[in-house]
Design a protein around this motif. Structure first.
Motif, PDB file in Angstrom:
ATOM      1  N   ASP A   1       4.202   8.279  -3.772  1.00  0.00           N
ATOM      2  CA  ASP A   1       4.140   7.308  -2.679  1.00  0.00           C
ATOM      3  C   ASP A   1       3.057   7.646  -1.656  1.00  0.00           C
ATOM      4  OD1 ASP A   1       6.199   5.801  -3.712  1.00  0.00           O
ATOM      5  OD2 ASP A   1       7.749   6.897  -2.624  1.00  0.00           O
ATOM      6  N   PHE A   2       2.419   6.601  -1.171  1.00  0.00           N
ATOM      7  CA  PHE A   2       1.471   6.729  -0.064  1.00  0.00           C
ATOM      8  C   PHE A   2       1.394   5.387   0.640  1.00  0.00           C
ATOM      9  CE2 PHE A   2      -1.315   5.494  -3.681  1.00  0.00           C
ATOM     10  CZ  PHE A   2      -1.845   4.316  -3.173  1.00  0.00           C
ATOM     11  N   THR A   3       0.900   5.409   1.850  1.00  0.00           N
ATOM     12  CA  THR A   3       0.542   4.181   2.559  1.00  0.00           C
ATOM     13  C   THR A   3      -0.830   4.410   3.177  1.00  0.00           C
ATOM     14  OG1 THR A   3       2.837   3.589   3.046  1.00  0.00           O
ATOM     15  CG2 THR A   3       1.138   2.558   4.394  1.00  0.00           C
ATOM     16  N   LEU A   4      -1.796   3.594   2.749  1.00  0.00           N
ATOM     17  CA  LEU A   4      -3.168   3.685   3.243  1.00  0.00           C
ATOM     18  C   LEU A   4      -3.577   2.323   3.802  1.00  0.00           C
ATOM     19  CD1 LEU A   4      -4.717   5.832   0.346  1.00  0.00           C
ATOM     20  CD2 LEU A   4      -4.090   6.606   2.637  1.00  0.00           C
ATOM     21  N   ILE A   5      -4.832   2.189   4.144  1.00  0.00           N
ATOM     22  CA  ILE A   5      -5.331   0.953   4.747  1.00  0.00           C
ATOM     23  C   ILE A   5      -6.167   0.182   3.723  1.00  0.00           C
ATOM     24  CG2 ILE A   5      -6.757  -0.020   6.589  1.00  0.00           C
ATOM     25  CD1 ILE A   5      -6.092   2.543   8.195  1.00  0.00           C
ATOM     26  N   GLY A   6      -5.828  -1.082   3.533  1.00  0.00           N
ATOM     27  CA  GLY A   6      -6.529  -1.916   2.572  1.00  0.00           C
ATOM     28  C   GLY A   6      -7.801  -2.510   3.142  1.00  0.00           C
ATOM     29  N   GLU A   7      -8.462  -3.318   2.336  1.00  0.00           N
ATOM     30  CA  GLU A   7      -9.760  -3.883   2.700  1.00  0.00           C
ATOM     31  C   GLU A   7      -9.681  -4.850   3.884  1.00  0.00           C
ATOM     32  OE1 GLU A   7     -11.488  -3.645  -1.862  1.00  0.00           O
ATOM     33  OE2 GLU A   7     -11.175  -5.596  -0.932  1.00  0.00           O
ATOM     34  N   ASP A   8      -8.505  -5.427   4.110  1.00  0.00           N
ATOM     35  CA  ASP A   8      -8.357  -6.352   5.238  1.00  0.00           C
ATOM     36  C   ASP A   8      -7.742  -5.676   6.461  1.00  0.00           C
ATOM     37  OD1 ASP A   8      -5.774  -5.969   4.421  1.00  0.00           O
ATOM     38  OD2 ASP A   8      -5.311  -8.097   4.102  1.00  0.00           O
TER      39      ASP A   8
ATOM     40  N   PHE B   1      -9.325   1.847  -5.808  1.00  0.00           N
ATOM     41  CA  PHE B   1     -10.360   2.807  -5.433  1.00  0.00           C
ATOM     42  C   PHE B   1      -9.954   3.418  -4.098  1.00  0.00           C
ATOM     43  CE2 PHE B   1     -14.138   3.761  -2.888  1.00  0.00           C
ATOM     44  CZ  PHE B   1     -14.840   4.608  -3.733  1.00  0.00           C
ATOM     45  N   VAL B   2      -9.764   4.741  -4.082  1.00  0.00           N
ATOM     46  CA  VAL B   2      -9.357   5.437  -2.851  1.00  0.00           C
ATOM     47  C   VAL B   2     -10.525   6.287  -2.367  1.00  0.00           C
ATOM     48  CG1 VAL B   2      -7.672   6.976  -1.789  1.00  0.00           C
ATOM     49  CG2 VAL B   2      -6.990   5.545  -3.743  1.00  0.00           C
ATOM     50  N   THR B   3     -10.955   6.077  -1.124  1.00  0.00           N
ATOM     51  CA  THR B   3     -12.075   6.850  -0.611  1.00  0.00           C
ATOM     52  C   THR B   3     -11.676   8.293  -0.314  1.00  0.00           C
ATOM     53  OG1 THR B   3     -13.831   6.986   1.041  1.00  0.00           O
ATOM     54  CG2 THR B   3     -11.687   6.253   1.811  1.00  0.00           C
TER      55      THR B   3
ATOM     56  N   VAL C   1     -16.475  -1.426   4.468  1.00  0.00           N
ATOM     57  CA  VAL C   1     -17.385  -0.713   3.549  1.00  0.00           C
ATOM     58  C   VAL C   1     -16.771  -0.612   2.156  1.00  0.00           C
ATOM     59  CG1 VAL C   1     -18.463   1.522   3.058  1.00  0.00           C
ATOM     60  CG2 VAL C   1     -18.594   0.557   5.361  1.00  0.00           C
ATOM     61  N   VAL C   2     -15.490  -0.245   2.073  1.00  0.00           N
ATOM     62  CA  VAL C   2     -14.884  -0.140   0.737  1.00  0.00           C
ATOM     63  C   VAL C   2     -14.761  -1.514   0.088  1.00  0.00           C
ATOM     64  CG1 VAL C   2     -13.691   2.063   1.082  1.00  0.00           C
ATOM     65  CG2 VAL C   2     -12.508  -0.056   1.665  1.00  0.00           C
ATOM     66  N   ALA C   3     -14.569  -2.560   0.886  1.00  0.00           N
ATOM     67  CA  ALA C   3     -14.508  -3.921   0.329  1.00  0.00           C
ATOM     68  C   ALA C   3     -15.839  -4.303  -0.299  1.00  0.00           C
ATOM     69  CB  ALA C   3     -14.123  -4.924   1.410  1.00  0.00           C
TER      70      ALA C   3
ATOM     71  N   GLY D   1      -9.986  -1.552  -2.587  1.00  0.00           N
ATOM     72  CA  GLY D   1     -10.425  -0.324  -1.941  1.00  0.00           C
ATOM     73  C   GLY D   1      -9.454   0.103  -0.858  1.00  0.00           C
ATOM     74  N   LEU D   2      -9.203   1.410  -0.779  1.00  0.00           N
ATOM     75  CA  LEU D   2      -8.262   1.943   0.197  1.00  0.00           C
ATOM     76  C   LEU D   2      -8.904   3.053   1.016  1.00  0.00           C
ATOM     77  CD1 LEU D   2      -5.134   2.236  -2.132  1.00  0.00           C
ATOM     78  CD2 LEU D   2      -5.654   0.391  -0.519  1.00  0.00           C
ATOM     79  N   THR D   3      -8.626   3.058   2.311  1.00  0.00           N
ATOM     80  CA  THR D   3      -9.091   4.108   3.202  1.00  0.00           C
ATOM     81  C   THR D   3      -7.920   4.502   4.097  1.00  0.00           C
ATOM     82  OG1 THR D   3     -10.847   4.745   4.752  1.00  0.00           O
ATOM     83  CG2 THR D   3     -10.020   2.484   4.919  1.00  0.00           C
ATOM     84  N   GLY D   4      -8.193   5.297   5.124  1.00  0.00           N
ATOM     85  CA  GLY D   4      -7.124   5.732   6.006  1.00  0.00           C
ATOM     86  C   GLY D   4      -7.576   6.892   6.858  1.00  0.00           C
TER      87      GLY D   4
END
Length: 198
Positions: free
Chosen positions: A40-47, A103-105, A115-117, A129-132
């Motif tokens: 499990d994880f929670t990251l930030i999506g492209e939006d 895709f996880v940065t 940028v990931v989008a 794309g996911l960041t955080g």
């Protein structure tokens, strides 16, 4: 006393069937079956909204950790993985729709949602794309057995990221299945998807 006598042809056929069943190869087990990879994880999506691993329950998942400013390895790996997925989708549209690529940065300082989008849009329309935060990215990478570290700053002020370049395939229940052979090209990626996606 009369003894029943089996016809010769039936005996031969039955013997052949029994021998075949004794020698039948067991179903191939996925290479990563039982490995402690993922979670499990929670990251930030492209939006800019939260995206969790559990959001994709019931789907196969292709997962790659990289970064948008990568000059060579990341775009090559992602291009091959997504080209293999596109080939698989062409042959098996229904099965292809069951796969979610992610895709996880590993470079959240530069890889904003925008940028990931832009990066993911270059490879596949469904690649997310996911960041955080640095802490969340590190915790997620640890769960997926991914190593990364920031390189030294160049004179121009840029830097490279040293990181694992593994493309994982996960089952609909989130368990790891296999590594996709991006080093062998899109055809090899498609062949691996053919093996495990049902």
């Amino acid at each position: 006393m009369n003894h029943a006598v089996m016809p010769h042809k039936f005996t031969v056929a039955l013997t052949a069937l029994l021998l075949a069943s004794c020698n039948a190869a067991p179903a191939e087990e996925p290479p990563l079956a039982g490995a402690a990879i993922g979670g499990d994880f929670t990251l930030i999506g492209e939006d800019g909204s939260d995206v969790s691993w559990s959001d994709f329950s019931g789907k196969y998942r292709i997962v790659y950790f990289g970064y948008a400013f990568c000059p060579d390895i990341c775009p090559t790996d992602v291009q091959r993985a997504m080209a293999g997925l596109k080939q698989f989708e062409e042959d098996s549209p229904d099965l292809g729709a069951k796969i979610q690529p992610l895709f996880v940065t590993v470079d959240p300082a530069r890889d904003t949602p925008e940028v990931v989008a832009e990066f993911t849009d270059a490879f596949h329309p469904r690649l997310i794309g996911l960041t955080g935060s640095e802490a969340d990215i590190k915790a997620t990478a640890d769960k997926f057995a991914v190593y990364f570290t920031r390189g030294a700053d160049s004179e121009a002020g840029g830097y490279l990221m040293d990181h694992s370049n593994i493309t994982y395939l996960f089952a609909p229940d989130g368990s790891p299945l296999a590594m996709l052979p991006t080093d062998q090209g899109p055809e090899a990626v498609k062949a691996e998807l053919d093996k495990w996606v049902r």
